[in-house]
Scaffold this motif. Structure first.
Motif, PDB file in Angstrom:
ATOM      1  N   VAL A 277       0.840  -1.128   0.048  1.00 22.11           N
ATOM      2  CA  VAL A 277       0.147   0.057   0.096  1.00 22.11           C
ATOM      3  C   VAL A 277       0.944   1.408  -0.013  1.00 22.11           C
ATOM      4  O   VAL A 277       1.729   1.253   0.920  1.00 22.11           O
ATOM      5  CB  VAL A 277      -0.908   0.013   1.411  1.00 22.11           C
ATOM      6  CG1 VAL A 277      -1.914   1.124   0.895  1.00 22.11           C
ATOM      7  CG2 VAL A 277      -1.880  -1.291   1.331  1.00 22.11           C
ATOM      8  N   ALA A 278       0.670   2.057  -0.740  1.00 22.43           N
ATOM      9  CA  ALA A 278       1.354   3.246  -0.794  1.00 22.43           C
ATOM     10  C   ALA A 278       0.367   4.513  -1.363  1.00 22.43           C
ATOM     11  O   ALA A 278      -0.532   4.411  -2.087  1.00 22.43           O
ATOM     12  CB  ALA A 278       2.466   3.322  -1.916  1.00 22.43           C
ATOM     13  N   VAL A 279       0.768   5.668  -0.699  1.00 23.16           N
ATOM     14  CA  VAL A 279      -0.195   6.895  -0.892  1.00 23.16           C
ATOM     15  C   VAL A 279       0.995   7.897  -1.267  1.00 23.16           C
ATOM     16  O   VAL A 279       1.858   8.258  -0.483  1.00 23.16           O
ATOM     17  CB  VAL A 279      -1.066   7.307   0.102  1.00 23.16           C
ATOM     18  CG1 VAL A 279      -0.346   7.591   1.557  1.00 23.16           C
ATOM     19  CG2 VAL A 279      -1.747   8.521  -0.219  1.00 23.16           C
ATOM     20  N   VAL A 280       0.755   8.560  -2.437  1.00 20.64           N
ATOM     21  CA  VAL A 280       1.790   9.445  -3.045  1.00 20.64           C
ATOM     22  C   VAL A 280       1.087  10.802  -3.583  1.00 20.64           C
ATOM     23  O   VAL A 280      -0.101  10.566  -3.999  1.00 20.64           O
ATOM     24  CB  VAL A 280       2.508   8.761  -4.180  1.00 20.64           C
ATOM     25  CG1 VAL A 280       3.160   7.606  -3.495  1.00 20.64           C
ATOM     26  CG2 VAL A 280       1.734   8.618  -5.200  1.00 20.64           C
ATOM     27  N   GLU A 281       1.815  11.833  -3.632  1.00 18.86           N
ATOM     28  CA  GLU A 281       1.742  13.015  -4.656  1.00 18.86           C
ATOM     29  C   GLU A 281       2.492  12.981  -5.957  1.00 18.86           C
ATOM     30  O   GLU A 281       3.613  13.049  -5.729  1.00 18.86           O
ATOM     31  CB  GLU A 281       1.704  14.269  -3.944  1.00 18.86           C
ATOM     32  CG  GLU A 281       1.320  15.405  -4.773  1.00 18.86           C
ATOM     33  CD  GLU A 281       1.493  16.645  -4.130  1.00 18.86           C
ATOM     34  OE1 GLU A 281       1.725  17.865  -4.792  1.00 18.86           O
ATOM     35  OE2 GLU A 281       1.799  16.933  -2.784  1.00 18.86           O
ATOM     36  N   VAL A 282       1.706  12.898  -6.990  1.00 24.42           N
ATOM     37  CA  VAL A 282       2.526  12.841  -8.146  1.00 24.42           C
ATOM     38  C   VAL A 282       3.077  14.192  -8.455  1.00 24.42           C
ATOM     39  O   VAL A 282       2.596  15.180  -8.206  1.00 24.42           O
ATOM     40  CB  VAL A 282       1.563  12.570  -9.379  1.00 24.42           C
ATOM     41  CG1 VAL A 282       2.449  12.424 -10.632  1.00 24.42           C
ATOM     42  CG2 VAL A 282       0.560  11.259  -9.251  1.00 24.42           C
ATOM     43  N   LYS A 283       4.420  14.038  -8.852  1.00 27.59           N
ATOM     44  CA  LYS A 283       5.272  15.313  -8.983  1.00 27.59           C
ATOM     45  C   LYS A 283       5.761  15.522 -10.255  1.00 27.59           C
ATOM     46  O   LYS A 283       6.302  16.481 -10.623  1.00 27.59           O
ATOM     47  CB  LYS A 283       6.614  15.144  -8.115  1.00 27.59           C
ATOM     48  CG  LYS A 283       6.281  15.401  -6.637  1.00 27.59           C
ATOM     49  CD  LYS A 283       5.648  16.649  -6.145  1.00 27.59           C
ATOM     50  CE  LYS A 283       5.501  16.985  -4.676  1.00 27.59           C
ATOM     51  NZ  LYS A 283       5.187  18.334  -4.247  1.00 27.59           N
ATOM     52  N   GLY A 284       5.734  14.510 -11.310  1.00 27.64           N
ATOM     53  CA  GLY A 284       5.938  14.616 -12.643  1.00 27.64           C
ATOM     54  C   GLY A 284       5.551  13.850 -13.467  1.00 27.64           C
ATOM     55  O   GLY A 284       4.678  12.964 -13.309  1.00 27.64           O
ATOM     56  N   SER A 285       6.027  13.707 -14.757  1.00 27.43           N
ATOM     57  CA  SER A 285       5.305  12.850 -15.714  1.00 27.43           C
ATOM     58  C   SER A 285       6.255  11.632 -15.616  1.00 27.43           C
ATOM     59  O   SER A 285       7.343  11.565 -15.185  1.00 27.43           O
ATOM     60  CB  SER A 285       5.728  13.373 -17.085  1.00 27.43           C
ATOM     61  OG  SER A 285       5.073  14.594 -17.323  1.00 27.43           O
ATOM     62  N   PRO A 286       5.735  10.376 -16.263  1.00 26.69           N
ATOM     63  CA  PRO A 286       6.356   9.013 -16.240  1.00 26.69           C
ATOM     64  C   PRO A 286       7.853   9.286 -16.903  1.00 26.69           C
ATOM     65  O   PRO A 286       7.995   9.798 -17.864  1.00 26.69           O
ATOM     66  CB  PRO A 286       5.558   8.195 -16.703  1.00 26.69           C
ATOM     67  CG  PRO A 286       4.240   8.687 -16.530  1.00 26.69           C
ATOM     68  CD  PRO A 286       4.189  10.171 -16.856  1.00 26.69           C
ATOM     69  N   PHE A 287       8.707   8.405 -16.337  1.00 26.30           N
ATOM     70  CA  PHE A 287      10.129   8.291 -17.137  1.00 26.30           C
ATOM     71  C   PHE A 287      10.491   6.866 -16.757  1.00 26.30           C
ATOM     72  O   PHE A 287      10.096   6.190 -16.111  1.00 26.30           O
ATOM     73  CB  PHE A 287      11.059   9.484 -16.462  1.00 26.30           C
ATOM     74  CG  PHE A 287      11.479   9.020 -15.106  1.00 26.30           C
ATOM     75  CD1 PHE A 287      12.820   8.624 -14.838  1.00 26.30           C
ATOM     76  CD2 PHE A 287      10.631   9.756 -13.845  1.00 26.30           C
ATOM     77  CE1 PHE A 287      13.131   8.241 -13.525  1.00 26.30           C
ATOM     78  CE2 PHE A 287      11.029   9.419 -12.616  1.00 26.30           C
ATOM     79  CZ  PHE A 287      12.285   8.614 -12.490  1.00 26.30           C
ATOM     80  N   ALA A 288      11.695   6.771 -17.324  1.00 27.55           N
ATOM     81  CA  ALA A 288      12.386   5.288 -17.387  1.00 27.55           C
ATOM     82  C   ALA A 288      13.799   5.626 -17.476  1.00 27.55           C
ATOM     83  O   ALA A 288      14.292   6.545 -18.048  1.00 27.55           O
ATOM     84  CB  ALA A 288      12.008   4.484 -18.589  1.00 27.55           C
ATOM     85  N   ARG A 289      14.635   4.465 -16.925  1.00 26.69           N
ATOM     86  CA  ARG A 289      16.089   4.829 -17.106  1.00 26.69           C
ATOM     87  C   ARG A 289      16.691   3.269 -17.117  1.00 26.69           C
ATOM     88  O   ARG A 289      16.161   2.195 -16.500  1.00 26.69           O
ATOM     89  CB  ARG A 289      16.655   5.190 -15.662  1.00 26.69           C
ATOM     90  CG  ARG A 289      16.346   6.588 -15.435  1.00 26.69           C
ATOM     91  CD  ARG A 289      17.614   7.360 -15.249  1.00 26.69           C
ATOM     92  NE  ARG A 289      17.634   8.823 -15.154  1.00 26.69           N
ATOM     93  CZ  ARG A 289      17.234   9.567 -13.838  1.00 26.69           C
ATOM     94  NH1 ARG A 289      17.358   8.897 -12.811  1.00 26.69           N
ATOM     95  NH2 ARG A 289      17.229  10.651 -14.151  1.00 26.69           N
TER      96      ARG A 289
END
Length: 504
Positions: A277-289
């Motif tokens: 279970v996680a609760v977050v505030e989205v801070k940006g667009s999806p990315f990958a590395r």
């Protein structure tokens, strides 16, 4: 800076040039620590603002703690070579100080501004790497503190004293015993002694008033007293989120951590019906590395979301916990396909072995409450799930969410056969439930074939195909699935199902 140095003070900061508004904000506070917001001190807040606006003057100091190790002559050789060869400033214009313990400090009559501070640090580090010299390059970081001349060293009780020309131990010993080099009245006096002793740095040498500390910056020539670094090629700065090293400015840490800190996986170490279970505030667009991988490094993580975590607990419980911190959130291929959130949204994700999470939005109050139920000594995943249920959210089971193709009506259809006939649940039905609850990876090839056979009999090709596609998710292989179902149909005489064309 112009006021008297307080009793007991040992260090001074760089010079922060305040606007009238900033000055009045500070003056109107009874205590510098009684401020609102994320800062605990008005000083830190004003420093950060000045750094952003390039209104900081950093006096250039060069320090080395290797006095007892390599001796004063070697240190002076390093200092002179760096000042004249790298900074292109005459070494004889610098002030020289014995720290009172194991260091020599050189005060160079130049400032650097915020944009030049990093270049100065790189230049000093480069010199040390090339020559084997050892400087304290930490003084070129953000918000440095410099020991004030005349103050006693806490370990030796010896004052920081100035010396001229070559190092002379006997002369220094005499100055120490005589108690000369008292602490200046203000830090402006320290800067005045360093800068105004050089006529070439003043606006008008004939009219310079050396003993008026309040006219220090009126007397100095802005261009001549500030060192600038010219590069042959334009420097393209690496974006903050792409830098590997931890930021040296605290205000940059959250943004950097959202892209570079250890990611939180809602799926890691999932066993049986365990859930995260996680609760977050989205801070940006999806990315990958490429360097962020799964499967023992075999493939890159499909997507990462820069986020602020109110709280999170992984499938393994306390071993994977985040509390009030910035970091990336990992998404599976399936979860990414269904991700429809923007920066500022507060999102709950309940994950598990299937990698098909339950995801929904909450408001700021719910996010805060849920974070509290996940973190601390008493925080648990179950308390978070109970909170969500009390708030009216459907938390599902075993971290699974339904796909669009295999609906609840399909599932009811697959279970209605044995119930309507009054017979006990078959082995194939039990295997189907096991796969849906704990993951199809627990089943062997023959067991999957038994379930597929059952679904073909109940609902034909479409029902079996949709079920397999849902269970395998990103690992679903259409061509291989078509071949396996075709083989089952042709092997059993009791399955009368039309076989569609093979997928491309």
């Amino acid at each position: 800076m112009f006021e008297r140095i307080p009793d007991g003070a040992e260090t001074a900061s760089a010079v922060y040039v305040l606007t009238r508004d900033q000055y009045e904000r500070q003056q109107n506070l009874e205590s510098g620590y009684q401020i609102d917001g994320e800062y605990t001190s008005i000083a830190t807040e004003l420093q950060d603002e000045c750094e952003v606006d390039d209104r900081v003057l950093y006096p250039i100091h060069i320090e080395s703690d290797e006095l007892h190790k390599v001796g004063p002559d070697k240190l002076m050789e390093w200092f002179e070579e760096f000042v004249e060869g790298y900074l292109e400033i005459p070494f004889q214009t610098c002030k020289r100080y014995f720290s009172g313990n194991r260091s020599i400090h050189i005060h160079v009559p130049r400032f650097v501004k915020e944009h030049g501070r990093g270049e100065l640090k790189e230049l000093a580090e480069s010199y040390c790497k090339e020559t084997g010299a050892e400087f304290d390059c930490g003084i070129y970081s953000s918000k440095p503190l410099f020991r004030i001349p005349g103050v006693e060293h806490s370990k030796t009780g010896v004052r920081k004293i100035e010396f001229e020309g070559e190092w002379d131990k006997a002369v220094l010993a005499g100055k120490v015993q005589s108690g000369s080099d008292d602490t200046p009245e203000s830090y402006a006096d320290v800067l005045r002694d360093v800068f105004l002793s050089q006529p070439s740095l003043t606006v008008n040498s004939s009219q310079t008033v050396h003993n008026d500390r309040y006219r220090l910056f009126q007397n100095l020539d802005d261009e001549k007293s500030v060192l600038s670094f010219e590069t042959a090629e334009p420097c393209i700065e690496t974006p903050l989120i792409e830098k590997e090293e931890y930021p040296d400015q605290n205000r940059n840490v959250p943004k950097w951590a959202q892209y570079n800190d250890k990611e939180f996986s809602p799926y890691a170490l999932a066993t049986g019906g365990s859930r995260s279970v996680a609760v977050v505030e989205v801070k940006g667009s999806p990315f990958a590395r490429r360097d962020k991988t799964i499967g023992n490094g075999s493939e890159p993580i499909h997507a990462l979301i820069p986020a602020y975590f109110y709280g999170a607990r992984g499938c393994a419980g306390r071993e994977f916990t985040k509390e009030n911190e910035h970091a990336p959130l990992q998404l599976s291929r399936y979860d990414y396909k269904n991700w429809d959130y923007e920066p500022g949204d507060r999102v709950v994700i309940i994950g598990g072995k299937s990698k098909r999470s339950i995801i929904f939005s909450v408001d700021s109050f719910q996010a805060s409450d849920l974070g509290n139920s996940l973190t601390g000594e008493d925080g648990t995943r179950q308390s978070a799930l109970d909170y969500l249920k009390n708030e009216g959210f459907d938390t599902g089971k075993a971290g699974k969410s339904e796909s669009k193709s295999f609906t609840e009506n399909n599932r009811r259809q697959t279970y209605s056969q044995s119930q309507s006939s009054g017979k006990s649940e078959t082995k194939a039905a039990r295997l189907q439930r096991l796969a849906e609850d704990d993951g199809i990876q627990l089943l062997g090839y023959t067991e999957v074939a038994n379930v597929a056979n059952r679904l073909l009999l109940i609902g034909g090709w479409t029902l079996a195909w949709d079920w397999l596609e849902e269970q395998y998710g990103a690992q679903f292989k259409p061509k291989r699935t078509w071949e396996n179902l075709k083989e089952i149909i042709e092997y059993y005489d009791n399955i009368h199902v039309s076989i569609p064309p093979k997928p491309n």
